[in-house]
Design an enzyme around this catalytic site. Structure first.
Site, PDB file in Angstrom:
ATOM      1  N   ASP A  17      51.210  32.425  47.607  1.00 27.10           N
ATOM      2  CA  ASP A  17      50.594  31.825  49.335  1.00 27.10           C
ATOM      3  C   ASP A  17      49.648  30.864  49.344  1.00 27.10           C
ATOM      4  OD1 ASP A  17      50.493  31.042  51.563  1.00 27.10           O
ATOM      5  OD2 ASP A  17      51.705  33.526  51.757  1.00 27.10           O
ATOM      6  N   HIS A  19      48.540  30.293  52.385  1.00 31.37           N
ATOM      7  CA  HIS A  19      48.475  30.365  54.360  1.00 31.37           C
ATOM      8  C   HIS A  19      47.122  31.078  54.521  1.00 31.37           C
ATOM      9  CE1 HIS A  19      52.614  29.317  54.138  1.00 31.37           C
ATOM     10  NE2 HIS A  19      52.451  28.445  55.086  1.00 31.37           N
TER      11      HIS A  19
END
Length: 150
Positions: A17, A19
């Site tokens: 990920d 983010h």
């Protein structure tokens, strides 16, 4: 007079990920609330979070995941913490932790089954997480055994 030792937390976005926004916001909120934060950033493997927790003498590991693969990325983390001597460390997960629309209560149950102490859904205000963290750190970790009801 010695002032109270700050609680130490490890913060990171697990797995593949990338983010970073929620991680950055939570990092700032935790610091403002008086925590000593080691922010490992994005794309952090479990092993790196655990290693940092051992090195820092951390009280909690806060894992975020926004791409929906958190369950895969978090599986086995409690066992790895225990193998590293961190059986009392608090494990929190937050973000878009599963794929699809799943009731928050079910998400929390899934993460408890993975050995996490708490799971927070997307958009949870940092103050909610911080309040829970302070409460949990004050009372100490409650050990949940797999298959046992609370």
């Amino acid at each position: 007079m010695e002032k109270e030792k700050k609680k130490r937390v490890i913060l990171g976005v697990i797995g593949a990920d990338v983010h970073a926004v929620g991680n950055t916001i939570l990092n700032r909120a935790l610091q403002d609330a008086g925590f000593e934060v080691t922010n490992l950033g994005v794309m952090v493997p479990q092993e790196e979070m655990i290693r940092a927790a051992v090195e820092d003498g951390a009280d909690a590991i806060l894992v975020s995941s926004l791409y929906g693969q958190g369950e895969l990325d978090c599986t086995g983390m409690r066992e790895k913490c225990e193998e590293a001597g961190l059986k009392d460390i608090l494990l929190y997960a937050g973000g878009n932790l599963v794929v699809g629309k799943v009731p928050e209560k079910e998400i929390q149950e899934r993460y408890k089954a993975l050995g996490f102490d708490r799971a927070f859904g997307p958009g949870t205000d940092p103050s909610v997480t911080i309040a829970a963290l302070k409460k949990d750190l004050a009372k100490g970790r409650v050990h949940h055994h797999k298959g046992s009801e609370e």
